[in-house]
Write a protein that holds these residues in place. Structure first.
Motif, PDB file in Angstrom:
ATOM      1  N   SER A 130     -84.676  59.626  37.486  1.00  0.00           N
ATOM      2  CA  SER A 130     -83.446  59.159  38.098  1.00  0.00           C
ATOM      3  C   SER A 130     -83.109  59.993  39.329  1.00  0.00           C
ATOM      4  O   SER A 130     -82.162  59.699  40.035  1.00  0.00           O
ATOM      5  N   LYS A 131     -83.894  61.028  39.574  1.00  0.00           N
ATOM      6  CA  LYS A 131     -83.735  61.871  40.749  1.00  0.00           C
ATOM      7  C   LYS A 131     -85.113  62.084  41.349  1.00  0.00           C
ATOM      8  O   LYS A 131     -86.106  62.008  40.637  1.00  0.00           O
ATOM      9  N   TYR A 132     -85.157  62.406  42.632  1.00  0.00           N
ATOM     10  CA  TYR A 132     -86.438  62.762  43.226  1.00  0.00           C
ATOM     11  C   TYR A 132     -87.024  63.925  42.446  1.00  0.00           C
ATOM     12  O   TYR A 132     -86.334  64.931  42.247  1.00  0.00           O
ATOM     13  N   PRO A 133     -88.287  63.815  42.028  1.00  0.00           N
ATOM     14  CA  PRO A 133     -88.881  64.951  41.302  1.00  0.00           C
ATOM     15  C   PRO A 133     -89.325  66.085  42.224  1.00  0.00           C
ATOM     16  O   PRO A 133     -89.686  67.146  41.756  1.00  0.00           O
ATOM     17  N   ILE A 134     -89.283  65.851  43.528  1.00  0.00           N
ATOM     18  CA  ILE A 134     -89.693  66.889  44.485  1.00  0.00           C
ATOM     19  C   ILE A 134     -88.720  66.931  45.656  1.00  0.00           C
ATOM     20  O   ILE A 134     -87.998  65.971  45.912  1.00  0.00           O
ATOM     21  N   ASP A 135     -88.743  68.049  46.361  1.00  0.00           N
ATOM     22  CA  ASP A 135     -87.886  68.214  47.537  1.00  0.00           C
ATOM     23  C   ASP A 135     -88.591  67.586  48.746  1.00  0.00           C
ATOM     24  O   ASP A 135     -89.687  67.998  49.105  1.00  0.00           O
ATOM     25  N   LEU A 136     -87.969  66.602  49.346  1.00  0.00           N
ATOM     26  CA  LEU A 136     -88.577  65.886  50.469  1.00  0.00           C
ATOM     27  C   LEU A 136     -88.018  66.337  51.812  1.00  0.00           C
ATOM     28  O   LEU A 136     -88.407  65.811  52.854  1.00  0.00           O
ATOM     29  N   SER A 137     -87.107  67.303  51.783  1.00  0.00           N
ATOM     30  CA  SER A 137     -86.356  67.640  52.997  1.00  0.00           C
ATOM     31  C   SER A 137     -87.210  68.201  54.130  1.00  0.00           C
ATOM     32  O   SER A 137     -86.868  68.031  55.297  1.00  0.00           O
ATOM     33  N   GLY A 138     -88.328  68.853  53.814  1.00  0.00           N
ATOM     34  CA  GLY A 138     -89.134  69.445  54.874  1.00  0.00           C
ATOM     35  C   GLY A 138     -90.182  68.523  55.462  1.00  0.00           C
ATOM     36  O   GLY A 138     -90.972  68.941  56.314  1.00  0.00           O
ATOM     37  N   LEU A 139     -90.196  67.296  55.022  1.00  0.00           N
ATOM     38  CA  LEU A 139     -91.246  66.375  55.449  1.00  0.00           C
ATOM     39  C   LEU A 139     -90.848  65.600  56.702  1.00  0.00           C
ATOM     40  O   LEU A 139     -89.663  65.350  56.940  1.00  0.00           O
ATOM     41  N   SER A 140     -91.861  65.188  57.457  1.00  0.00           N
ATOM     42  CA  SER A 140     -91.607  64.294  58.595  1.00  0.00           C
ATOM     43  C   SER A 140     -91.162  62.942  58.047  1.00  0.00           C
ATOM     44  O   SER A 140     -91.339  62.660  56.850  1.00  0.00           O
ATOM     45  N   THR A 141     -90.634  62.128  58.892  1.00  0.00           N
ATOM     46  CA  THR A 141     -90.195  60.797  58.449  1.00  0.00           C
ATOM     47  C   THR A 141     -91.357  60.024  57.826  1.00  0.00           C
ATOM     48  O   THR A 141     -91.210  59.410  56.758  1.00  0.00           O
ATOM     49  N   GLU A 142     -92.508  60.087  58.473  1.00  0.00           N
ATOM     50  CA  GLU A 142     -93.684  59.357  57.966  1.00  0.00           C
ATOM     51  C   GLU A 142     -94.110  59.888  56.599  1.00  0.00           C
ATOM     52  O   GLU A 142     -94.341  59.111  55.666  1.00  0.00           O
ATOM     53  N   GLN A 143     -94.197  61.224  56.482  1.00  0.00           N
ATOM     54  CA  GLN A 143     -94.605  61.816  55.204  1.00  0.00           C
ATOM     55  C   GLN A 143     -93.549  61.577  54.123  1.00  0.00           C
ATOM     56  O   GLN A 143     -93.889  61.356  52.962  1.00  0.00           O
ATOM     57  N   ARG A 144     -92.287  61.606  54.508  1.00  0.00           N
ATOM     58  CA  ARG A 144     -91.220  61.340  53.527  1.00  0.00           C
ATOM     59  C   ARG A 144     -91.314  59.903  53.011  1.00  0.00           C
ATOM     60  O   ARG A 144     -91.176  59.644  51.830  1.00  0.00           O
ATOM     61  N   ASN A 145     -91.583  58.966  53.918  1.00  0.00           N
ATOM     62  CA  ASN A 145     -91.696  57.571  53.484  1.00  0.00           C
ATOM     63  C   ASN A 145     -92.872  57.372  52.530  1.00  0.00           C
ATOM     64  O   ASN A 145     -92.765  56.627  51.545  1.00  0.00           O
ATOM     65  N   LEU A 146     -93.993  58.055  52.814  1.00  0.00           N
ATOM     66  CA  LEU A 146     -95.138  57.957  51.900  1.00  0.00           C
ATOM     67  C   LEU A 146     -94.789  58.571  50.545  1.00  0.00           C
ATOM     68  O   LEU A 146     -95.132  58.016  49.496  1.00  0.00           O
ATOM     69  N   ALA A 147     -94.084  59.711  50.581  1.00  0.00           N
ATOM     70  CA  ALA A 147     -93.666  60.348  49.324  1.00  0.00           C
ATOM     71  C   ALA A 147     -92.704  59.438  48.548  1.00  0.00           C
ATOM     72  O   ALA A 147     -92.786  59.342  47.316  1.00  0.00           O
ATOM     73  N   LEU A 148     -91.811  58.775  49.258  1.00  0.00           N
ATOM     74  CA  LEU A 148     -90.883  57.849  48.584  1.00  0.00           C
ATOM     75  C   LEU A 148     -91.658  56.718  47.906  1.00  0.00           C
ATOM     76  O   LEU A 148     -91.332  56.302  46.788  1.00  0.00           O
ATOM     77  N   LEU A 149     -92.693  56.225  48.578  1.00  0.00           N
ATOM     78  CA  LEU A 149     -93.506  55.160  47.974  1.00  0.00           C
ATOM     79  C   LEU A 149     -94.230  55.669  46.717  1.00  0.00           C
ATOM     80  O   LEU A 149     -94.295  54.963  45.707  1.00  0.00           O
ATOM     81  N   ARG A 150     -94.733  56.906  46.780  1.00  0.00           N
ATOM     82  CA  ARG A 150     -95.395  57.477  45.593  1.00  0.00           C
ATOM     83  C   ARG A 150     -94.392  57.627  44.449  1.00  0.00           C
ATOM     84  O   ARG A 150     -94.712  57.348  43.286  1.00  0.00           O
ATOM     85  N   ILE A 151     -93.197  58.057  44.757  1.00  0.00           N
ATOM     86  CA  ILE A 151     -92.166  58.178  43.719  1.00  0.00           C
ATOM     87  C   ILE A 151     -91.836  56.795  43.160  1.00  0.00           C
ATOM     88  O   ILE A 151     -91.677  56.620  41.951  1.00  0.00           O
ATOM     89  N   GLY A 152     -91.753  55.818  44.045  1.00  0.00           N
ATOM     90  CA  GLY A 152     -91.501  54.440  43.592  1.00  0.00           C
ATOM     91  C   GLY A 152     -92.592  53.967  42.642  1.00  0.00           C
ATOM     92  O   GLY A 152     -92.310  53.352  41.599  1.00  0.00           O
ATOM     93  N   ILE A 153     -93.851  54.272  42.969  1.00  0.00           N
ATOM     94  CA  ILE A 153     -94.973  53.892  42.102  1.00  0.00           C
ATOM     95  C   ILE A 153     -94.851  54.594  40.755  1.00  0.00           C
ATOM     96  O   ILE A 153     -95.029  53.978  39.698  1.00  0.00           O
ATOM     97  N   MET A 154     -94.513  55.895  40.794  1.00  0.00           N
ATOM     98  CA  MET A 154     -94.331  56.638  39.538  1.00  0.00           C
ATOM     99  C   MET A 154     -93.258  55.974  38.677  1.00  0.00           C
ATOM    100  O   MET A 154     -93.432  55.812  37.464  1.00  0.00           O
ATOM    101  N   ALA A 155     -92.159  55.596  39.303  1.00  0.00           N
ATOM    102  CA  ALA A 155     -91.047  54.991  38.560  1.00  0.00           C
ATOM    103  C   ALA A 155     -91.466  53.647  37.967  1.00  0.00           C
ATOM    104  O   ALA A 155     -91.107  53.317  36.825  1.00  0.00           O
ATOM    105  N   GLU A 156     -92.231  52.874  38.736  1.00  0.00           N
ATOM    106  CA  GLU A 156     -92.675  51.567  38.226  1.00  0.00           C
ATOM    107  C   GLU A 156     -93.653  51.741  37.066  1.00  0.00           C
ATOM    108  O   GLU A 156     -93.569  51.017  36.068  1.00  0.00           O
ATOM    109  N   LEU A 157     -94.584  52.688  37.180  1.00  0.00           N
ATOM    110  CA  LEU A 157     -95.531  52.926  36.085  1.00  0.00           C
ATOM    111  C   LEU A 157     -94.787  53.407  34.844  1.00  0.00           C
ATOM    112  O   LEU A 157     -95.102  52.987  33.718  1.00  0.00           O
ATOM    113  N   ASP A 158     -93.788  54.265  35.047  1.00  0.00           N
ATOM    114  CA  ASP A 158     -92.978  54.733  33.927  1.00  0.00           C
ATOM    115  C   ASP A 158     -92.244  53.552  33.286  1.00  0.00           C
ATOM    116  O   ASP A 158     -92.170  53.452  32.054  1.00  0.00           O
ATOM    117  N   ALA A 159     -91.734  52.669  34.122  1.00  0.00           N
ATOM    118  CA  ALA A 159     -91.006  51.499  33.609  1.00  0.00           C
ATOM    119  C   ALA A 159     -91.938  50.598  32.802  1.00  0.00           C
ATOM    120  O   ALA A 159     -91.542  50.060  31.757  1.00  0.00           O
TER     121      ALA A 159
END
Ligand SMILES: [Fe+2]
Length: 95
Positions: free
Chosen positions: A3-32
Motif C-alpha cells: 500500500s506504500k512504495y516499497p523503495i525510496d524513488l526520490s533520487g531517481l530521474s523522471t525516466e527511472q522513476r517511471n520505470l520503477a513505478l511500473l515495476r511496483i505496479g507489476i509487483m502489486a498486480e502479481l500480489d493481487a
C-alpha cells in the motif's frame, strides 16, 4: 500487500522513476493475483469463487499492460528476459 512504495524513488530521474513505478505496479498486480486465487480457494461459494478467479485473470491483463510500458522503456530488461528465456530453454532441453 503493498500500500506504500516499497523503495525510496526520490533520487531517481523522471525516466527511472517511471520505470520503477511500473515495476511496483507489476509487483502489486502479481500480489493481487496470488491474493485473489487464495481467496477463491478459501471459499465454498461457487459464485464468489468464480468472481475472485475472474478478477485474478483481469489482474494478469494488468501485468501485461504495465509490462508493455516497462519493456518499451527498458531495453536492458528486454534483453535480460531474452537471456533468461534462452537459459531456461537450454536447461529444459538438456533433461
Ligand atoms: Fe489490477
Amino acid at each position: 500487500m503493498i500500500s506504500k512504495y516499497p523503495i525510496d524513488l526520490s533520487g531517481l530521474s523522471t525516466e527511472q522513476r517511471n520505470l520503477a513505478l511500473l515495476r511496483i505496479g507489476i509487483m502489486a498486480e502479481l500480489d493481487a493475483i496470488n491474493l485473489y486465487e487464495q481467496l477463491a480457494a478459501s471459499t465454498e461459494d461457487e459464485k464468489l469463487k468464480k468472481v475472485f478467479l475472474d478478477v485474478a485473470r483481469e489482474e494478469k491483463e494488468h501485468v501485461g499492460e504495465f509490462e508493455t510500458l516497462l519493456l518499451a522503456g527498458d531495453q536492458e530488461q528486454v534483453e535480460m528476459m531474452k537471456e533468461g528465456k534462452k537459459e531456461v530453454e537450454d536447461i529444459i532441453k538438456d533433461k
